[in-house]
Enzyme design. Sequence first.
Site, PDB file in Angstrom:
ATOM      1  CG  HIS A 239      -1.786   1.261   1.257  1.00 38.97           C
ATOM      2  ND1 HIS A 239      -2.745   1.521   0.299  1.00 38.97           N
ATOM      3  CD2 HIS A 239      -1.810   2.328   2.103  1.00 38.97           C
ATOM      4  CE1 HIS A 239      -3.340   2.671   0.567  1.00 38.97           C
ATOM      5  NE2 HIS A 239      -2.789   3.183   1.650  1.00 38.97           N
ATOM      6  CB  SER A 240       0.928   4.318   0.173  1.00 40.25           C
ATOM      7  OG  SER A 240       1.159   5.673  -0.087  1.00 40.25           O
ATOM      8  CG  MET A 241       7.273   3.553   0.940  1.00 40.05           C
ATOM      9  SD  MET A 241       8.118   4.050   2.482  1.00 40.05           S
ATOM     10  CE  MET A 241       7.665   2.679   3.570  1.00 40.05           C
TER      11      MET A 241
ATOM     12  CB  SER B 146       2.454   0.227  -4.284  1.00 37.37           C
ATOM     13  OG  SER B 146       1.180  -0.055  -3.786  1.00 37.37           O
TER      14      SER B 146
ATOM     15  CB  SER C 140      -3.118  -0.840  -2.358  1.00 36.50           C
ATOM     16  OG  SER C 140      -3.969   0.006  -1.623  1.00 36.50           O
TER      17      SER C 140
END
Length: 251
Positions: A89-91, A93, A117
């Site tokens: 998720h975010s970083m 990813s 994500s």
Amino acid sequence: MKPTPWLRCLKPNPQAQLRLFCFHHAGGGAIIYNAWPAQLPHLEVCAVQLPGRETRIRETPFTRMEPLVQTLTTALHPYLDKPFAFFGHSMGSLVAYELAQALRRMAQPAPFHLLLSGRRAPHLPDPHPPLHRLPNEAFLAAIQQRYGGIPDLIFQDVELKALFTPLLRADFTLVETYHPSTTQPLDCPLTAFGGDSDHYTSHAELMAWGALTNKAFAVHLFPGGHFYLNEQRLLLLTEIAALLRFDAAVM
């Protein structure tokens, strides 16, 4: 599984056909995935714990992607002994994507599925000004305005703020100085997830991940903003379970 500071596996599941490695967002930790094993009983869920937080709070966090990924390829190698997938998720990813690329370059086992994500595809330019060089108060306020997710207690408690800010700055330094090592498409399915009201990551930016795989690609949006995965955990995990159950069936 042999214990390692790099992984938190709350419910080891040696009978599982597939191991799911989960990578957290900037400023986060493995704890955000604590509830996932109970809702994904057919998988072995292993949350990756980066230095500088939770059980590794005394360790220095990474501020550059390349040395982090180099270290992860060694640290996780013993745990790639069965089919696996990555969720980030975010970083997380970006870390998951770069780790998948690094494993391919090393001719190591590759993930059966990449689940990414809340982050635009890495080859797209960043339309937002960098934050990691801002003074502390402006830095925290800008992150809260852009993403949300920082607990009020952090702003209210001087000691917590002093502890949390350097970690968050390190993570944002890593993200904002990052450039993809390659944009060569991966040979595994890729699914991108996001919140339908995430003002930081648009549907078009999620769609751009499709250029980075030679296999199946899809985008799934859920109600919510950047941290939709907390509010819509059951919906997200139902979708992930269906995707990875199919992967396991065709192994």
